[in-house]
Design a protein around this motif. Sequence first.
Motif, PDB file in Angstrom:
ATOM      1  N   ARG A 136       5.364  16.618  -2.993  1.00 28.20           N
ATOM      2  CA  ARG A 136       4.542  15.465  -2.648  1.00 28.20           C
ATOM      3  C   ARG A 136       5.440  14.364  -2.082  1.00 28.20           C
ATOM      4  N   THR A 137       4.913  13.632  -1.126  1.00 32.00           N
ATOM      5  CA  THR A 137       5.691  12.514  -0.606  1.00 32.00           C
ATOM      6  C   THR A 137       4.976  11.203  -0.892  1.00 32.00           C
ATOM      7  N   LEU A 138       5.765  10.197  -1.145  1.00 32.90           N
ATOM      8  CA  LEU A 138       5.240   8.868  -1.418  1.00 32.90           C
ATOM      9  C   LEU A 138       5.773   7.953  -0.331  1.00 32.90           C
ATOM     10  N   ARG A 139       4.863   7.280   0.374  1.00 33.03           N
ATOM     11  CA  ARG A 139       5.285   6.404   1.465  1.00 33.03           C
ATOM     12  C   ARG A 139       4.682   5.026   1.295  1.00 33.03           C
ATOM     13  N   ALA A 140       5.361   4.037   1.846  1.00 32.40           N
ATOM     14  CA  ALA A 140       4.778   2.700   1.881  1.00 32.40           C
ATOM     15  C   ALA A 140       4.145   2.502   3.252  1.00 32.40           C
TER      16      ALA A 140
ATOM     17  N   VAL B 170       0.855  -1.187   0.000  1.00 30.88           N
ATOM     18  CA  VAL B 170       0.000   0.000   0.000  1.00 30.88           C
ATOM     19  C   VAL B 170       0.888   1.234   0.000  1.00 30.88           C
ATOM     20  N   LEU B 171       0.770   2.029  -1.055  1.00 31.86           N
ATOM     21  CA  LEU B 171       1.532   3.270  -1.128  1.00 31.86           C
ATOM     22  C   LEU B 171       0.577   4.440  -0.950  1.00 31.86           C
ATOM     23  N   GLN B 172       1.042   5.434  -0.228  1.00 33.33           N
ATOM     24  CA  GLN B 172       0.225   6.620  -0.005  1.00 33.33           C
ATOM     25  C   GLN B 172       0.954   7.802  -0.624  1.00 33.33           C
ATOM     26  N   PHE B 173       0.241   8.513  -1.498  1.00 34.06           N
ATOM     27  CA  PHE B 173       0.827   9.674  -2.157  1.00 34.06           C
ATOM     28  C   PHE B 173       0.202  10.885  -1.510  1.00 34.06           C
ATOM     29  N   GLU B 174       0.986  11.705  -0.847  1.00 34.09           N
ATOM     30  CA  GLU B 174       0.365  12.824  -0.153  1.00 34.09           C
ATOM     31  C   GLU B 174       1.054  14.146  -0.370  1.00 34.09           C
ATOM     32  N   GLY B 175       0.418  15.178   0.111  1.00 38.74           N
ATOM     33  CA  GLY B 175       0.859  16.548  -0.121  1.00 38.74           C
ATOM     34  C   GLY B 175      -0.381  17.350  -0.402  1.00 38.74           C
ATOM     35  N   GLU B 176      -0.224  18.601  -0.775  1.00 39.72           N
ATOM     36  CA  GLU B 176      -1.402  19.382  -1.098  1.00 39.72           C
ATOM     37  C   GLU B 176      -1.386  19.705  -2.573  1.00 39.72           C
ATOM     38  N   ARG B 177      -2.578  19.660  -3.162  1.00 39.43           N
ATOM     39  CA  ARG B 177      -2.673  19.819  -4.596  1.00 39.43           C
ATOM     40  C   ARG B 177      -2.072  21.141  -5.066  1.00 39.43           C
ATOM     41  N   GLU B 178      -2.289  22.198  -4.283  1.00 39.51           N
ATOM     42  CA  GLU B 178      -1.853  23.529  -4.716  1.00 39.51           C
ATOM     43  C   GLU B 178      -0.352  23.709  -4.523  1.00 39.51           C
ATOM     44  N   ARG B 179       0.258  22.813  -3.749  1.00 37.63           N
ATOM     45  CA  ARG B 179       1.678  22.974  -3.473  1.00 37.63           C
ATOM     46  C   ARG B 179       2.465  22.051  -4.375  1.00 37.63           C
ATOM     47  N   THR B 180       3.767  22.326  -4.480  1.00 31.43           N
ATOM     48  CA  THR B 180       4.519  21.534  -5.447  1.00 31.43           C
ATOM     49  C   THR B 180       5.067  20.227  -4.896  1.00 31.43           C
TER      50      THR B 180
END
Length: 460
Positions: A250-254, A238-248
């Motif tokens: 993003r972090t990807l975590r397992a 399970v990978l989670q892609f997060e951050g805010e859409r308006e910001r540049t």
Amino acid sequence: MARAATVFVCSACAHEAPKWHGRCPNCGEWNSLVEEARAPAPSRRGGGGAAARAGRVARPVRLADVEAVKIARLLTGIGELDRVLGGGLVPGSLVLLGGSPGIGKSTLTSMALGNLAGAGRRTLYVSGEESAAQIKLRAERLPGAALDVPVLAETDLDTVVATLDAERPEVVVIDSVQTLHAADLTGAAGSVGQVREVADRITRLAKARDIAVLLVGHVTKEGALAGPRVLEHLVDCVLQFEGERERTYRTLRALKNRFGSTSEAGVFEMRQGGLVEVQDASARFVGEATRAPGSVVLAAMEGSRPLLVEVQALVSPSELVPPRRIANGIDRNRLALVLAVLARHAGVGVGSADVFVNVAGGVRVDEPGADLAVALAVASAARGVVAGEGERPVACFGEIGLTGELRSVAHPERRLAEAAKFGLGPTIAPAGAGRGATEAPTLRVALTAALRAAPRARAA
Ligand code: TYD
Ligand code: MG
């Protein structure tokens, strides 16, 4: 062949009902019935008939005698993604990629497939979200062989499964699991029953045909979703892609990984030509950090990598009861705890003020080590005093306990080394952190160290 029958199963008490009820007739739980497909199996009236049927006797194998096959991984060519996956995609595995809409899931998966196609792998991009023309528009912006990837714009599960079986790709992206629809279930696409059925059938096919599947799933802002959560136990990773859409950034975590560690994380930046890996994230965030009251640098851990991020706070008088507590990039409950400890044990009360806390760059830090940075940023903002001395921002990390003590967190040495590398320091850290740290046993001591110019703290 007889069509699979459907039943409704209560997710609270496992009661089975032939039709949907708003409330479970057995346990009384609301909205707990979920539709499930059943093969026209012998009925339960047989009194344990299924259990009585003799199965084939299988021979268990001693673990030491199990032959370990070296799996050849499929490299996506995106370094950060391959690292988070534990060294690339495993053939026949299912990876669930979750994230809020607009975060860049389609972009990431398109880029990965493009690279794989460029490396001569058979790929397929199945989209129930966008038309083939829309997918092409995106691919035209992306580097590599993104335009060489075959696409199938389809929402019918039977068609998708049949096509996969005929095409036999090595890697397939299903974008998204919530848009596919199983015709033998009545629920709308995206409902819990549908999502489970879709994932279940795709899993079976993937395992049988050795197809690596990237399953995209939408996660709502609250993290509640009629979807991915119910799939977590089904998939391998399970990978989670997060951050805010308006910001540049993003972090990807397992969050789960059967073939690698869950402590890895990758940082990306969304640019005109797709997602770009950010390897020098600390340098950027420290460079962008401000020297004003309410700003401190947190020496965080992103998986096994240290990362310096700026934590900002704003404290402003409020008429609202209760006042606002807004947290971006950190857990809201953690903020509440930090504010309570600040008031009770460090003499910084913000009971009649709105408090905003923000991790700059749209980064999310989900670790207890962020507590101290939040506390120092809030105290610095509340007192209108710049933290640290001179031009350099103050760096810190540490968990705050309920009695006002600072508790140690994982990898102090890596955090200290990262802060030192960027000229920050000494870093305020819990006792025992080691060389390069200003060790503080309690929040009160840490506050004094960070806000030297501040008036003496009132007694709590
Ligand atoms: P997308 O991958 O479609 O997000 P998701 O599939 O998670 O919903 O893209 C997210 C945003 O990224 C979209 O608003 C447009 C933007 N974007 C860029 O800034 N640069 C690019 O090269 C691409 C392809 C998208
Ligand atoms: Mg998308």
